[in-house]
Design an enzyme around this catalytic site. Sequence first.
Site, PDB file in Angstrom:
ATOM      1  N   ASN A 215      -5.597  -1.892  -7.243  1.00 27.11           N
ATOM      2  CA  ASN A 215      -6.460  -1.115  -8.147  1.00 27.11           C
ATOM      3  C   ASN A 215      -5.584  -0.165  -8.958  1.00 27.11           C
ATOM      4  O   ASN A 215      -4.362  -0.173  -8.825  1.00 27.11           O
ATOM      5  CB  ASN A 215      -7.524  -0.353  -7.342  1.00 27.11           C
ATOM      6  N   ASP A 284     -11.339  -2.407   0.014  1.00 19.81           N
ATOM      7  CA  ASP A 284     -12.446  -2.610   0.954  1.00 19.81           C
ATOM      8  C   ASP A 284     -12.413  -4.010   1.543  1.00 19.81           C
ATOM      9  O   ASP A 284     -12.888  -4.240   2.645  1.00 19.81           O
ATOM     10  CB  ASP A 284     -13.790  -2.398   0.237  1.00 19.81           C
ATOM     11  N   LYS A 294       3.130 -20.326  -2.942  1.00 21.21           N
ATOM     12  CA  LYS A 294       2.462 -19.914  -4.178  1.00 21.21           C
ATOM     13  C   LYS A 294       1.328 -20.896  -4.514  1.00 21.21           C
ATOM     14  O   LYS A 294       1.554 -22.116  -4.513  1.00 21.21           O
ATOM     15  CB  LYS A 294       3.490 -19.874  -5.322  1.00 21.21           C
ATOM     16  N   PRO A 310     -10.097  -2.658   7.437  1.00 20.67           N
ATOM     17  CA  PRO A 310     -10.510  -1.526   8.284  1.00 20.67           C
ATOM     18  C   PRO A 310     -10.727  -0.260   7.457  1.00 20.67           C
ATOM     19  O   PRO A 310     -10.037  -0.041   6.465  1.00 20.67           O
ATOM     20  CB  PRO A 310      -9.333  -1.350   9.249  1.00 20.67           C
ATOM     21  N   ASP A 311     -11.683   0.555   7.884  1.00 22.82           N
ATOM     22  CA  ASP A 311     -11.977   1.811   7.186  1.00 22.82           C
ATOM     23  C   ASP A 311     -11.205   2.939   7.879  1.00 22.82           C
ATOM     24  O   ASP A 311     -11.602   3.434   8.931  1.00 22.82           O
ATOM     25  CB  ASP A 311     -13.494   2.063   7.236  1.00 22.82           C
ATOM     26  N   PHE A 328     -12.665  11.112  -0.040  1.00 17.94           N
ATOM     27  CA  PHE A 328     -12.929  11.072  -1.476  1.00 17.94           C
ATOM     28  C   PHE A 328     -13.993  10.003  -1.695  1.00 17.94           C
ATOM     29  O   PHE A 328     -14.110   9.070  -0.894  1.00 17.94           O
ATOM     30  CB  PHE A 328     -11.663  10.698  -2.252  1.00 17.94           C
ATOM     31  N   LYS A 342     -21.760   8.875   1.669  1.00 21.42           N
ATOM     32  CA  LYS A 342     -20.487   8.637   2.384  1.00 21.42           C
ATOM     33  C   LYS A 342     -20.174   9.795   3.333  1.00 21.42           C
ATOM     34  O   LYS A 342     -19.671   9.584   4.438  1.00 21.42           O
ATOM     35  CB  LYS A 342     -19.331   8.452   1.382  1.00 21.42           C
ATOM     36  N   LYS A 346     -20.032   8.383   7.022  1.00 20.36           N
ATOM     37  CA  LYS A 346     -18.694   8.305   7.637  1.00 20.36           C
ATOM     38  C   LYS A 346     -18.457   9.502   8.567  1.00 20.36           C
ATOM     39  O   LYS A 346     -17.399   9.616   9.161  1.00 20.36           O
ATOM     40  CB  LYS A 346     -17.613   8.243   6.559  1.00 20.36           C
TER      41      LYS A 346
HETATM   42  O1  PMT Z   1      -4.225   8.026  -7.708  1.00 15.75           O
HETATM   43  P1  PMT Z   1      -4.779   8.574  -9.005  1.00 15.75           P
HETATM   44  O2  PMT Z   1      -4.467   7.679 -10.192  1.00 15.75           O
HETATM   45  O3  PMT Z   1      -4.345   9.993  -9.247  1.00 15.75           O
HETATM   46  O4  PMT Z   1      -6.378   8.566  -8.900  1.00 15.75           O
HETATM   47  C1  PMT Z   1      -7.003   9.371  -7.947  1.00 15.75           C
HETATM   48  C2  PMT Z   1      -8.195   8.663  -7.292  1.00 15.75           C
HETATM   49  C3  PMT Z   1      -9.259   8.411  -8.348  1.00 15.75           C
HETATM   50  C4  PMT Z   1      -7.768   7.332  -6.672  1.00 15.75           C
HETATM   51  C5  PMT Z   1      -8.700   9.611  -6.137  1.00 15.75           C
HETATM   52  O5  PMT Z   1      -9.043  10.863  -6.664  1.00 15.75           O
HETATM   53  C6  PMT Z   1      -9.904   9.016  -5.420  1.00 15.75           C
HETATM   54  O6  PMT Z   1     -11.044   9.094  -5.836  1.00 15.75           O
HETATM   55  N1  PMT Z   1      -9.611   8.393  -4.228  1.00 15.75           N
HETATM   56  C7  PMT Z   1     -10.604   7.642  -3.432  1.00 15.75           C
HETATM   57  C8  PMT Z   1     -10.608   6.208  -3.891  1.00 15.75           C
HETATM   58  C9  PMT Z   1     -11.557   5.347  -3.082  1.00 15.75           C
HETATM   59  O7  PMT Z   1     -11.146   4.335  -2.586  1.00 15.75           O
HETATM   60  O8  PMT Z   1     -12.792   5.804  -2.971  1.00 15.75           O
HETATM   61  P2  PMT Z   1     -13.988   4.989  -2.182  1.00 15.75           P
HETATM   62  O9  PMT Z   1     -15.226   5.684  -2.588  1.00 15.75           O
HETATM   63  O10 PMT Z   1     -13.889   3.530  -2.386  1.00 15.75           O
HETATM   64  O11 PMT Z   1     -13.664   5.277  -0.661  1.00 15.75           O
HETATM   65  C10 PMT Z   1     -14.255   6.352   0.062  1.00 15.75           C
HETATM   66  C11 PMT Z   1     -13.278   6.938   1.039  1.00 15.75           C
HETATM   67  O12 PMT Z   1     -12.983   5.990   2.081  1.00 15.75           O
HETATM   68  C12 PMT Z   1     -11.939   7.342   0.443  1.00 15.75           C
HETATM   69  O13 PMT Z   1     -11.553   8.573   1.042  1.00 15.75           O
HETATM   70  C13 PMT Z   1     -10.999   6.226   0.848  1.00 15.75           C
HETATM   71  O14 PMT Z   1      -9.665   6.683   1.020  1.00 15.75           O
HETATM   72  C14 PMT Z   1     -11.606   5.800   2.192  1.00 15.75           C
HETATM   73  N2  PMT Z   1     -11.410   4.373   2.530  1.00 15.75           N
HETATM   74  C15 PMT Z   1     -11.910   3.395   1.718  1.00 15.75           C
HETATM   75  C16 PMT Z   1     -11.741   2.075   2.079  1.00 15.75           C
HETATM   76  C17 PMT Z   1     -11.054   1.741   3.274  1.00 15.75           C
HETATM   77  N3  PMT Z   1     -10.849   0.481   3.631  1.00 15.75           N
HETATM   78  N4  PMT Z   1     -10.568   2.726   4.045  1.00 15.75           N
HETATM   79  C18 PMT Z   1     -10.740   4.032   3.712  1.00 15.75           C
HETATM   80  O15 PMT Z   1     -10.281   4.920   4.435  1.00 15.75           O
END
Ligand code: PMT
Length: 413
Positions: A215, A284, A294, A310-311, A328, A342, A346
């Site tokens: 991403n 995710d 390849k 995994p989360d 976040f 969330k 969570k």
């Molecule tokens: O890196 P930059 O370019 O500066 O951009 C910053 C940002 C936009 C990436 C950052 O500010 C941000 O929003 N990070 C969270 C990105 C994210 O994956 O959000 P989400 O809503 O999909 O996930 C929710 C939370 O679960 C997040 O804290 C994430 O770290 C966590 N997560 C998600 C998926 C996973 N498999 N494991 C996790 O721990």
Amino acid sequence: MSESQESGIRILLGVTGGVAAYKSPELVRRLRERGAQVQVVLTPGAARFVSPLTFQAVSGRRVRDDLWDEGAEAAMGHIELARWADLVLVAPATAHFMASLTAGLADGLLSTLCLASQAPVLLAPAMNQAMWQHPSVQANRRVLEERGVRILGPAQGDQACGEDGPGRMVEPDEIVDTVFAEPVDIGSQSLKGLRTVITAGPTREPIDPVRYITNRSSGKMGYALAAAARRAGADVVLVSGPVAVPTPRGVRRVDVETAEEMYAGVHQCIGDADIFIGCAAISDYKPDCIAEQKIKRTGSTLNLQMVRSPDTLASVAALEGRPFTVGFAAETQNLRENARHKLINKGLDMIAANRVGRDCGFDLETNSLTVLWEGGEAVLEQAPKTVVAARLIQLIAERYREMHAELSSTQAG
Ligand code: PMT
């Protein structure tokens, strides 16, 4: 720049009654040229040297000079003003003001704001050289420095009183350079000694030996958080996906690539952490199996079977004796609702809702966040990621301390 266009560091500039106050309007101009928002607070002594109108003209804001000003309080009460500030800068700071601050007096608007604000404090003293060298002033300086107040100067040289020695306020340019070299958290030790684990950047999920799914996360936000936490005195481990951002000074970095490695990397160092901040954009889903060779361009379509990864965040929040856990939420719609979902689902202590899209959030220098926790929320307005990060760290420190105070009083009761 008009008030509404300004988005940089928020500086509460206290001006106290010394002749060096004549340099303070120039200081306001220089700070604003660098994008800072400056709210001037004058003591009665300062207003005798320079008129409030001058400061109003250069700051673009109504000057505050009275704790009992009902009109001003109706717009932004002094406690709100204390919370608004990212930095309290007092220039010039007189011997009298340093003594009030040391004694914790709330005998005027500026000293009250200094007591009520959790923002770091930077003083630029100015006074007669004999006054500066007086043992009481030096004793106050030492106490203030021990409490984390940063003291800049005074400079040596000719004084307005005709004497020569240490006592001149350092020049506005030097003050501005100091403010921007160590933005926002000068001297702040709000996370002193707390072990903090932060995730940053994207993950890469391999499809075959040469391709992966990822991403647009650049790591800037997470790295800014790591730097701000470090400056606030935390012991920081940064678990990072592949990015091109330099590691902040004093931070230990653990490099990972996939969501599974992120999970493992975090769990290896989360043991005795006090705070966890999940800023990484972790995949995710991941391809069910990785092709050994390849993948060839044979069929007209290609289907990839994906499985959930995994989360990491939810797993940290579920740990027994878990750290204060901040997530976040990167959202393109229904920001608050999705983030609150969330937060609850969570089991987090706090969540930073980040609107993301082509022109916000990912891979930019600026950001804005809506931070939610049980029973509260705060909006961190659009500003450089370094500034937003320092504001978020300040909020986390406040909430962490409140939670621990609540826990100790429950245990005592
Ligand atoms: O890196 P930059 O370019 O500066 O951009 C910053 C940002 C936009 C990436 C950052 O500010 C941000 O929003 N990070 C969270 C990105 C994210 O994956 O959000 P989400 O809503 O999909 O996930 C929710 C939370 O679960 C997040 O804290 C994430 O770290 C966590 N997560 C998600 C998926 C996973 N498999 N494991 C996790 O721990």
